[in-house]
Design a protein around this motif. Structure first.
Motif, PDB file in Angstrom:
ATOM      1  N   LEU A 102       0.807  -1.221   0.000  1.00  0.00           N
ATOM      2  CA  LEU A 102       0.000   0.000   0.000  1.00  0.00           C
ATOM      3  C   LEU A 102       0.843   1.276   0.000  1.00  0.00           C
ATOM      4  O   LEU A 102       0.325   2.357  -0.304  1.00  0.00           O
ATOM      5  CB  LEU A 102      -0.936   0.000   1.216  1.00  0.00           C
ATOM      6  CG  LEU A 102      -1.988  -1.112   1.231  1.00  0.00           C
ATOM      7  CD1 LEU A 102      -2.781  -1.082   2.531  1.00  0.00           C
ATOM      8  CD2 LEU A 102      -2.926  -0.986   0.032  1.00  0.00           C
ATOM      9  N   MET A 103       2.129   1.162   0.340  1.00  0.00           N
ATOM     10  CA  MET A 103       3.001   2.340   0.355  1.00  0.00           C
ATOM     11  C   MET A 103       3.029   3.062  -0.995  1.00  0.00           C
ATOM     12  O   MET A 103       2.830   4.284  -1.051  1.00  0.00           O
ATOM     13  CB  MET A 103       4.406   1.947   0.783  1.00  0.00           C
ATOM     14  CG  MET A 103       5.457   3.025   0.578  1.00  0.00           C
ATOM     15  SD  MET A 103       5.752   4.069   1.981  1.00  0.00           S
ATOM     16  CE  MET A 103       6.574   2.992   3.132  1.00  0.00           C
ATOM     17  N   PRO A 104       3.260   2.368  -2.130  1.00  0.00           N
ATOM     18  CA  PRO A 104       3.289   3.076  -3.418  1.00  0.00           C
ATOM     19  C   PRO A 104       1.966   3.776  -3.744  1.00  0.00           C
ATOM     20  O   PRO A 104       1.964   4.839  -4.369  1.00  0.00           O
ATOM     21  CB  PRO A 104       3.583   1.961  -4.429  1.00  0.00           C
ATOM     22  CG  PRO A 104       4.235   0.876  -3.630  1.00  0.00           C
ATOM     23  CD  PRO A 104       3.591   0.935  -2.285  1.00  0.00           C
ATOM     24  N   SER A 163       1.604   7.788  -4.413  1.00  0.00           N
ATOM     25  CA  SER A 163       0.973   8.256  -5.645  1.00  0.00           C
ATOM     26  C   SER A 163      -0.149   9.248  -5.345  1.00  0.00           C
ATOM     27  O   SER A 163      -0.281  10.282  -6.019  1.00  0.00           O
ATOM     28  CB  SER A 163       0.434   7.074  -6.445  1.00  0.00           C
ATOM     29  OG  SER A 163      -0.248   7.507  -7.600  1.00  0.00           O
ATOM     30  N   LEU A 164      -0.953   8.956  -4.332  1.00  0.00           N
ATOM     31  CA  LEU A 164      -2.029   9.866  -3.950  1.00  0.00           C
ATOM     32  C   LEU A 164      -1.466  11.195  -3.456  1.00  0.00           C
ATOM     33  O   LEU A 164      -1.982  12.265  -3.787  1.00  0.00           O
ATOM     34  CB  LEU A 164      -2.901   9.224  -2.864  1.00  0.00           C
ATOM     35  CG  LEU A 164      -3.749   8.022  -3.290  1.00  0.00           C
ATOM     36  CD1 LEU A 164      -4.449   7.408  -2.083  1.00  0.00           C
ATOM     37  CD2 LEU A 164      -4.784   8.428  -4.341  1.00  0.00           C
ATOM     38  N   LEU A 165      -0.413  11.130  -2.654  1.00  0.00           N
ATOM     39  CA  LEU A 165       0.221  12.351  -2.160  1.00  0.00           C
ATOM     40  C   LEU A 165       0.761  13.183  -3.317  1.00  0.00           C
ATOM     41  O   LEU A 165       0.667  14.410  -3.309  1.00  0.00           O
ATOM     42  CB  LEU A 165       1.354  11.983  -1.193  1.00  0.00           C
ATOM     43  CG  LEU A 165       2.245  13.137  -0.720  1.00  0.00           C
ATOM     44  CD1 LEU A 165       1.432  14.199   0.012  1.00  0.00           C
ATOM     45  CD2 LEU A 165       3.358  12.604   0.185  1.00  0.00           C
ATOM     46  N   ASN A 166       1.289  12.524  -4.286  1.00  0.00           N
ATOM     47  CA  ASN A 166       1.914  13.216  -5.422  1.00  0.00           C
ATOM     48  C   ASN A 166       0.907  13.878  -6.353  1.00  0.00           C
ATOM     49  O   ASN A 166       1.120  15.006  -6.805  1.00  0.00           O
ATOM     50  CB  ASN A 166       2.744  12.219  -6.236  1.00  0.00           C
ATOM     51  CG  ASN A 166       4.226  12.458  -6.088  1.00  0.00           C
ATOM     52  OD1 ASN A 166       4.676  13.580  -5.892  1.00  0.00           O
ATOM     53  ND2 ASN A 166       4.992  11.382  -6.175  1.00  0.00           N
ATOM     54  N   ALA A 178       8.193  13.212  -3.177  1.00  0.00           N
ATOM     55  CA  ALA A 178       6.792  13.532  -2.915  1.00  0.00           C
ATOM     56  C   ALA A 178       6.674  14.454  -1.704  1.00  0.00           C
ATOM     57  O   ALA A 178       5.817  15.348  -1.662  1.00  0.00           O
ATOM     58  CB  ALA A 178       5.995  12.249  -2.689  1.00  0.00           C
ATOM     59  N   LEU A 179       7.554  14.251  -0.739  1.00  0.00           N
ATOM     60  CA  LEU A 179       7.563  15.097   0.457  1.00  0.00           C
ATOM     61  C   LEU A 179       7.966  16.527   0.099  1.00  0.00           C
ATOM     62  O   LEU A 179       7.381  17.495   0.610  1.00  0.00           O
ATOM     63  CB  LEU A 179       8.535  14.505   1.477  1.00  0.00           C
ATOM     64  CG  LEU A 179       8.337  14.826   2.952  1.00  0.00           C
ATOM     65  CD1 LEU A 179       6.947  14.459   3.417  1.00  0.00           C
ATOM     66  CD2 LEU A 179       9.391  14.096   3.786  1.00  0.00           C
ATOM     67  N   LEU A 180       8.953  16.665  -0.773  1.00  0.00           N
ATOM     68  CA  LEU A 180       9.373  17.992  -1.227  1.00  0.00           C
ATOM     69  C   LEU A 180       8.235  18.685  -1.983  1.00  0.00           C
ATOM     70  O   LEU A 180       7.985  19.889  -1.806  1.00  0.00           O
ATOM     71  CB  LEU A 180      10.600  17.874  -2.124  1.00  0.00           C
ATOM     72  CG  LEU A 180      11.190  19.184  -2.663  1.00  0.00           C
ATOM     73  CD1 LEU A 180      11.624  20.096  -1.525  1.00  0.00           C
ATOM     74  CD2 LEU A 180      12.349  18.899  -3.607  1.00  0.00           C
ATOM     75  N   LYS A 181       7.538  17.924  -2.799  1.00  0.00           N
ATOM     76  CA  LYS A 181       6.396  18.478  -3.536  1.00  0.00           C
ATOM     77  C   LYS A 181       5.310  18.957  -2.579  1.00  0.00           C
ATOM     78  O   LYS A 181       4.648  19.980  -2.830  1.00  0.00           O
ATOM     79  CB  LYS A 181       5.848  17.423  -4.495  1.00  0.00           C
ATOM     80  CG  LYS A 181       4.787  17.937  -5.451  1.00  0.00           C
ATOM     81  CD  LYS A 181       4.394  16.855  -6.443  1.00  0.00           C
ATOM     82  CE  LYS A 181       3.323  17.359  -7.406  1.00  0.00           C
ATOM     83  NZ  LYS A 181       2.939  16.312  -8.399  1.00  0.00           N
ATOM     84  N   ALA A 182       5.123  18.242  -1.473  1.00  0.00           N
ATOM     85  CA  ALA A 182       4.139  18.658  -0.471  1.00  0.00           C
ATOM     86  C   ALA A 182       4.525  20.012   0.141  1.00  0.00           C
ATOM     87  O   ALA A 182       3.674  20.871   0.378  1.00  0.00           O
ATOM     88  CB  ALA A 182       4.010  17.598   0.614  1.00  0.00           C
TER      89      ALA A 182
END
Length: 331
Positions: free
Chosen positions: A165-167, A171-174, A211-215
């Motif tokens: 479920l991690m990927p 993907s949702l975060l991104n 993805a964290l940087l994008k957040a």
């Protein structure tokens, strides 16, 4: 007719009657105790005030007791059956029943035993279809449930990894268009990787730090705060190397230089954690192009007297001490 007194045993200074019934420990115990005592037909010293319990009252108390006894596994199983139908919902279908099923589950899995039981009875089968649902309300509720299940729970953390479920969460975060889905996905990722080395490594392998940087760059305060909070909890040297390589230092400095806002305190805390015992990040922060020295000085000077900005100023001072040997503190 006379009765012999109950046999008593001495235990220190306490006299414990033999056959002493277990004292009620909860309201359910109290109700059961009342029903059982009534059925024994024993008279007490207050029998002239309170008569034997009649049948109607006895039935009422028994029904009340039964209504207070919840079969949690049965409740969870029913909710799971409802959510199994989520994959068949179209955009025109009403997802209310599924949303209510999520709430039913959330009401119980804050208890770690119930959380583990949720997996053991097959509950994790709902996540793939719900995280990929056309209804954003089901997507964010599924992520929120994952966050609740994995909070300080190594068993469920491991099972989430096994379920791949991690990927999906990354993907949702991104890329999910719904802000609440992105926020809850980051929340779930944070609880999943915290204190779990295997999850943190998988997060890296799936480009989770990007993805964290994008957040952080999203402009959404809740995403920036949650991303900063997560980074503040990561102290591993290799993580700091990765964050530095991806450009987190410059991003934090840019955000901190903006007008003070609800995110500032958390951004400062994250940057402080990143530069602590990490020479490369410290060197970058000292670069004159970033003007971090001036930014910290301005924060301390403008906000120092204000009690509501106490934490902001404290983080700014600590950063100044590490990076500039306290220059700004003395001004």
């Amino acid at each position: 007719m006379e009765f012999l007194p109950a046999i008593e045993y001495q235990a220190g200074n306490i006299t414990v009657p033999e056959n002493q019934p277990r004292q009620p420990q909860s309201l359910q115990d109290l109700l059961r105790f009342t029903v059982e005592a009534s059925s024994m037909g024993q008279e007490s010293a207050t029998s002239h005030l309170v008569g034997p319990m009649d049948e109607d009252r006895r039935q009422f108390l028994e029904q009340t007791l039964r209504s207070m006894t919840v079969d949690i596994v049965e409740v969870l199983s029913k909710a799971i059956e409802v959510l199994k139908r989520a994959s068949s919902l179209s955009t025109e279908d009403d997802p209310t029943e599924c949303e209510e099923a999520f709430q039913e589950i959330m009401d119980h899995v804050d208890n770690i035993d119930n959380a583990n039981d949720f997996h053991k009875i097959g509950g994790f089968c709902i996540f793939q279809p719900c995280l990929n649902s056309v209804h954003s309300g089901l997507r964010w509720r599924a992520a929120d449930l994952l966050a609740e299940l994995t909070q300080n729970n190594p068993y469920c953390q491991q099972k989430v990894l096994e379920a791949k479920l991690m990927p999906v969460l990354i993907s949702l975060l991104n890329s999910d268009l719904n802000e609440q889905v992105r926020i809850k996905s980051l929340y779930a990722l944070s609880t999943l990787i915290r204190e779990c080395k295997e999850a943190l490594e998988e997060f890296r392998q799936n480009d989770g730090f990007s993805a964290l940087l994008k957040a952080l760059q999203s402009g959404v305060d809740k995403l920036k705060i949650k991303a900063s909070f997560l980074i503040s909890s990561l102290n591993q040297a290799w993580v700091k190397n990765e964050l530095h390589r991806l450009g987190f230092v410059q991003e934090f400095v840019n955000l901190i230089s903006e007008e003070v806002n609800p995110c500032t305190e958390h951004l400062l805390s994250a940057l402080l954690n990143l530069v602590t015992s990490h020479e490369a990040s410290q060197v970058e922060c000292r670069g004159t192009k970033l003007e971090l020295r001036e930014t910290l000085s301005r924060l301390i000077e403008r906000l120092g007297p204000k009690e509501e900005y106490k934490e902001v100023c404290e983080y700014a001072r600590q950063l100044s001490l590490i990076l500039f040997e306290g220059d700004e503190v003395d001004k």
